[in-house]
Design an enzyme around this catalytic site. Structure first.
Site, PDB file in Angstrom:
ATOM      1  N   SER B 319      21.826  30.119  64.830  1.00 34.26           N
ATOM      2  CA  SER B 319      20.091  29.908  66.059  1.00 34.26           C
ATOM      3  C   SER B 319      20.949  31.297  67.026  1.00 34.26           C
ATOM      4  O   SER B 319      19.380  31.653  66.977  1.00 34.26           O
ATOM      5  CB  SER B 319      20.220  28.623  66.520  1.00 34.26           C
ATOM      6  OG  SER B 319      19.808  28.889  68.262  1.00 34.26           O
ATOM      7  N   TRP B 322      19.962  34.069  64.701  1.00 29.97           N
ATOM      8  CA  TRP B 322      18.343  33.662  64.446  1.00 29.97           C
ATOM      9  C   TRP B 322      17.884  34.907  66.275  1.00 29.97           C
ATOM     10  O   TRP B 322      17.210  35.504  65.194  1.00 29.97           O
ATOM     11  CB  TRP B 322      17.860  32.978  64.051  1.00 29.97           C
ATOM     12  CG  TRP B 322      16.422  33.095  64.330  1.00 29.97           C
ATOM     13  CD1 TRP B 322      15.100  32.629  63.513  1.00 29.97           C
ATOM     14  CD2 TRP B 322      15.523  32.104  65.229  1.00 29.97           C
ATOM     15  NE1 TRP B 322      14.517  32.890  63.852  1.00 29.97           N
ATOM     16  CE2 TRP B 322      14.162  33.165  64.959  1.00 29.97           C
ATOM     17  CE3 TRP B 322      15.350  32.513  66.842  1.00 29.97           C
ATOM     18  CZ2 TRP B 322      12.950  32.401  65.999  1.00 29.97           C
ATOM     19  CZ3 TRP B 322      14.426  32.864  67.648  1.00 29.97           C
ATOM     20  CH2 TRP B 322      13.299  32.987  67.017  1.00 29.97           C
ATOM     21  N   HIS B 323      18.918  34.933  66.632  1.00 28.98           N
ATOM     22  CA  HIS B 323      17.852  35.421  67.530  1.00 28.98           C
ATOM     23  C   HIS B 323      17.977  37.347  67.950  1.00 28.98           C
ATOM     24  O   HIS B 323      16.960  37.991  68.232  1.00 28.98           O
ATOM     25  CB  HIS B 323      18.531  35.292  69.454  1.00 28.98           C
ATOM     26  CG  HIS B 323      17.496  34.043  69.228  1.00 28.98           C
ATOM     27  ND1 HIS B 323      18.182  32.289  68.996  1.00 28.98           N
ATOM     28  CD2 HIS B 323      16.824  33.268  70.530  1.00 28.98           C
ATOM     29  CE1 HIS B 323      17.800  31.254  69.775  1.00 28.98           C
ATOM     30  NE2 HIS B 323      16.878  31.808  70.605  1.00 28.98           N
ATOM     31  N   GLY B 324      19.462  37.247  67.217  1.00 23.00           N
ATOM     32  CA  GLY B 324      18.876  38.232  67.322  1.00 23.00           C
ATOM     33  C   GLY B 324      20.480  39.168  65.746  1.00 23.00           C
ATOM     34  O   GLY B 324      21.709  38.295  66.404  1.00 23.00           O
ATOM     35  N   PHE B 460      12.022  39.656  68.404  1.00 22.17           N
ATOM     36  CA  PHE B 460      13.204  38.152  67.493  1.00 22.17           C
ATOM     37  C   PHE B 460      11.628  37.934  66.089  1.00 22.17           C
ATOM     38  O   PHE B 460      11.921  37.127  65.468  1.00 22.17           O
ATOM     39  CB  PHE B 460      13.745  37.553  67.635  1.00 22.17           C
ATOM     40  CG  PHE B 460      13.922  37.376  68.809  1.00 22.17           C
ATOM     41  CD1 PHE B 460      15.065  38.557  69.094  1.00 22.17           C
ATOM     42  CD2 PHE B 460      13.794  36.656  70.416  1.00 22.17           C
ATOM     43  CE1 PHE B 460      16.273  38.711  70.829  1.00 22.17           C
ATOM     44  CE2 PHE B 460      15.031  36.924  71.404  1.00 22.17           C
ATOM     45  CZ  PHE B 460      16.002  37.657  71.953  1.00 22.17           C
TER      46      PHE B 460
END
Lengths: 370, 460
Positions: B319, B322-324, B460
């Protein structure tokens, strides 16, 4: 799929207005938007005395300009509209063209409606959106030839650069190649200049919050109470501009200006639009081409400038617009390429008052029209 | 094109007017598709190629999957998932991967350097990729039927209100809404307006305000001392909430005005009493996505404590990623994983669970989440470390934190507390509702920053 019913939590917040509630909100907002400007004019003291001019730091406060127009139309017989030459960039308020004309007239007849840096493209926007009060009056509309001394001054450069008063320039049509601003901002500008409330918001920000929105201002002044900043007192026009003149009359260096073709000039085109806008509002418009410093021009440049002046005169004559293209002032009366010094303004005022058409259309009939 | 910029106003007015005309015709979805692609292409028309490619591939793969036997179905599902993950990996993580491989090669003494890719990361890629992956998995599992109409499939992927920053809607909720005309009532329009105005206020009046202070401090953390760094971190804690939940509110509001029901994504996350509770309140669509498509498939909590914690850890780290594409995001995910494990353990303790005052639990969760945001917001690992070390070691000189912001934060916190208390009926009275709406609009018109800052989650 079955619509999720209203028992489903609507949102984490509790604000959920019905259509009727929104109608009430719309009415309240509309009333506030409509009333806040006029109410503010009662709260904020604005007493433009003799020789008043919009303070330099409020040059982009067009709401105030609009307010000044309304006041000036009622108070003065002739309004002198133009850029920093009218405003008096190098002189105090009591040495400007309007002051000199008032001195000759012996009474307060001429208002200084100049704004520093307002080139003709911006001037057209200023007159169109914020000069609606300018109707049924006498106007001396000034054109400073500085704005056609190069493609860049004429805003026809292909390279983007920041110029004065972009909020008054056309945002979409005609397209100005050197003007860079994202589309959303351009739309915002168009909306603002057609919404008195938003122009008033800009006025408050410019006047009391150093031309910043409240959030940016509070970051700069973390301990200050924003309410105390709103004093309701407009800044007084500065006694004089502290910029030093750049023209040395003894200088032998001559400049070769890249004069633009008047036929294709954007600035001249917009100046013509200003004349048209003002004429449509039943104003008596007298055009003054402010005297450019010909002493600093090369021979070739001077020849080109003379041709341009002739073209201007031809067009103005054709359109039956009263005008004066005075000869250049003596060299020592200039502060730079286009701005006269105090003595230059006095001389220019005398030239104007000696001009037969100015006397007949502006001076002699001033008592009749008001 | 952003919801809070002037360009969106004419865009939406035209979109909505035509939508109302076409709502009961077959052209409705075609119109939504056109405006969704126009909305997305406004950033960069090249982005459209990628979205169209992902949409077409998934549509074909799903059709093939439907006709296949169970073994082939798995293969086709894998093809779609790998294709989507490849897009994400190639465009989002390419530079990060090459950078780290180069670092490793240097450590190993190799002089070979892989050239880092310099292509643009298309905005919202992670959002529509995850939406598509979720849909493919749901179809594979048989939880939702495949959408046979290509336009409806494409509209599901590109639906403009939720395209840029979610919520990551599930096919089970959204797809059926494209199958029949929506019934738009004045109530829907009023609800949509309520959501939109609150969202706009959160974004423009609150998040963008906080950003002014946060950016000032985080852009030069070396120049600031403890108090400023702590306050900037707290301000960012609120900024990201207002920014993201503001976007979601606006997206849901637009959807609602068009007659669509879009899922909630936030529920007062800073009043959470545990990290698990926090993730049930924060970015709900993403946390449930990870729960359903990562955590549970990994085994969830079914195979003992170790495996549960391992699964939790993996889901949270992914997770974060996923953000960066940066180590700071991985650390942020790992910190949350640690917090989740700690909370789970603490909640097994009867005293903690039953006797500890709620406000203390809320306080520690808030402090923990705020601390983790340092790694999320900092430009790099070294900057994050500098901020953390300075918070504990530097002096407490004047942070120059605007009083106005402090007042705004206190007001919002109090509002949220009232929302979750027995006094919430006060907020529902007509006078308060109308008064709040008027105040918000006046505040927006008068005081909001004119910066038009992009949403944090756009990237994102």
């Amino acid at each position: 799929m079955a619509r999720q019913d209203d028992t489903m939590s609507f949102a984490s917040h509790q604000m959920r207005l019905s259509a009727r509630h929104w109608l009430v909100v719309a009415v309240i907002i509309a009333l506030l938007f409509a009333l806040i400007g006029p109410l503010w004019q009662r709260i904020e003291r604005f007493e433009p005395g003799a020789d008043y001019r919009i303070p330099y730091e409020l040059s982009s406060d067009y709401w105030l300009y609009d307010r000044y127009c309304r006041r000036a139309v009622d108070t003065y017989k002739v309004l002198i509209v133009g850029d920093s030459v009218v405003w008096g960039h190098y002189v105090p308020p009591d040495k400007t063209l309007s002051h000199c004309l008032n001195e000759i007239a012996g009474k307060q007849q001429f208002a200084n409606m100049g704004i520093d840096g307002v080139h003709p493209v911006a001037l057209a926007g200023l007159v169109k959106y914020y000069g609606k009060a300018l109707s049924d009056t006498k106007i001396v509309l000034c054109f400073n030839p500085l704005w056609i001394t190069s493609k860049k001054h004429d805003l026809r450069s292909d390279k983007e650069f920041s110029f004065n008063h972009p909020r008054l320039a056309p945002q979409f049509v005609p397209k100005i190649a050197c003007y860079s601003n994202p589309t959303p901002n351009r739309i915002g500008i168009v909306i603002e200049r057609n919404t008195d409330f938003l122009s008033w918001v800009s006025h408050v920000q410019i006047t009391y919050f150093d031309n910043m929105d409240l959030s940016s201002w509070t970051v700069e002044h973390p301990r200050r109470n924003p309410l105390t900043a709103v004093t309701g007192q407009l800044p007084a026009p500065a006694a004089s501009n502290d910029q030093r003149p750049t023209w040395n009359p003894d200088s032998t260096a001559r400049q070769d200006f890249a004069w633009v073709d008047l036929e294709t000039s954007l600035q001249w085109e917009f100046f013509k639009r200003s004349i048209s806008t003002l004429a449509k509002r039943r104003n008596n418009v007298f055009v003054l081409i402010t005297p450019f410093n010909e002493h600093m021009m090369s021979r070739r440049s001077l020849a080109a400038y003379n041709r341009i002046k002739n073209q201007m005169a031809d067009w103005l004559q054709e359109e039956q617009i009263e005008f004066l293209i005075p000869p250049a002032l003596p060299s020592e009366h200039y502060a730079d390429a286009s701005h006269p010094l105090a003595s230059g303004y006095a001389l220019l005022a005398q030239q104007l008052c000696r001009h037969e058409r100015f006397r007949s259309t502006i001076l002699d009939s001033t008592g009749e029209s008001k | 094109m952003l919801f809070h910029t002037w360009i969106f106003l004419p865009f939406f007015l035209v979109t909505y007017a035509v939508y109302l005309i076409l709502n009961r015709t077959k052209l409705r979805n075609v119109w939504i598709l056109i405006v969704s692609y126009a909305f997305y292409g406004w950033w960069n028309p090249l982005y459209l190629i990628l979205m169209a490619y992902s949409t077409v591939v998934d549509y074909i793969v799903l059709a093939l999957m439907e006709k296949s036997n169970s073994r082939s179905r798995k293969k086709w599902a894998a093809v779609s998932i790998l294709n989507n993950l490849f897009l994400l990996g190639f465009f989002k993580y390419g530079a990060f991967l090459t950078e780290n491989v180069n670092l490793l090669l240097t450590r190993l003494g190799s002089s070979y350097v892989i050239e880092a890719p310099s292509w643009l990361l298309p905005v919202a890629l992670s959002f529509y990729v995850f939406k598509s992956v979720g849909y493919v998995v749901d179809c594979y599992r048989g939880d939702v039927p495949r959408e046979t109409n290509f336009i409806r499939h494409a509209v599901f992927v590109s639906f403009f209100p939720i395209l840029i920053a979610g919520p990551i809607e599930r096919a089970a909720n959204l797809l059926p809404q494209f199958r029949k005309p929506t019934r738009i009532t004045t109530g829907d329009i009023a609800d949509g307006l309520s959501l939109f105005i609150v969202g706009l206020f959160k974004k423009v009046a609150l998040a963008d305000c906080m950003a002014l202070y946060v950016d000032k401090v985080y852009d030069a953390p070396g120049q600031w001392q403890s108090a400023a760094l702590v306050l900037a971190t707290l301000a960012f804690t609120w900024q990201i909430y207002f920014d993201f939940s503001g976007y979601t509110d606006m997206a849901r509001g637009i959807g609602r005005m068009m007659g669509f029901q879009i899922m909630r994504n936030f529920n007062h996350p800073y009043l959470a009493t545990g990290l698990g509770d926090f993730w049930r309140r924060w970015h709900i669509s993403l946390s449930t996505w990870f729960r359903d498509y990562v955590y549970i498939p990994l085994g969830g909590n079914r195979k003992g404590k170790f495996n549960t914690y391992r699964n939790l850890f993996l889901a949270m780290v992914i997770s974060g990623l996923w953000h960066g594409a940066a180590w700071t995001f991985i650390i942020w995910g790992a910190l949350h994983a640690a917090g989740l494990m700690l909370t789970r353990q603490l909640e097994r303790n009867a005293f903690y669970r039953d006797s500890l005052p709620k406000v203390i639990k809320q306080a520690w969760v808030f402090v923990f989440v705020s601390f983790a945001w340092i790694f999320f917001r900092a430009d790099s690992w070294s900057t994050a470390c500098l901020i953390v070390s300075k918070i504990f070691t530097a002096g407490w000189s004047d942070p120059r934190f605007p009083m106005l912001f402090a007042i705004l934060i206190c007001a919002v916190w109090s509002y949220q507390a009232v929302c979750e208390s027995r006094l919430k009926y006060i907020l529902k009275t007509t006078g308060v509702q109308i008064g709040m709406a008027v105040l918000m609009i006046i505040y927006l018109a008068l005081f909001a920053p004119a910066t038009g800052q992009p949403f944090i989650y756009n990237q994102f």
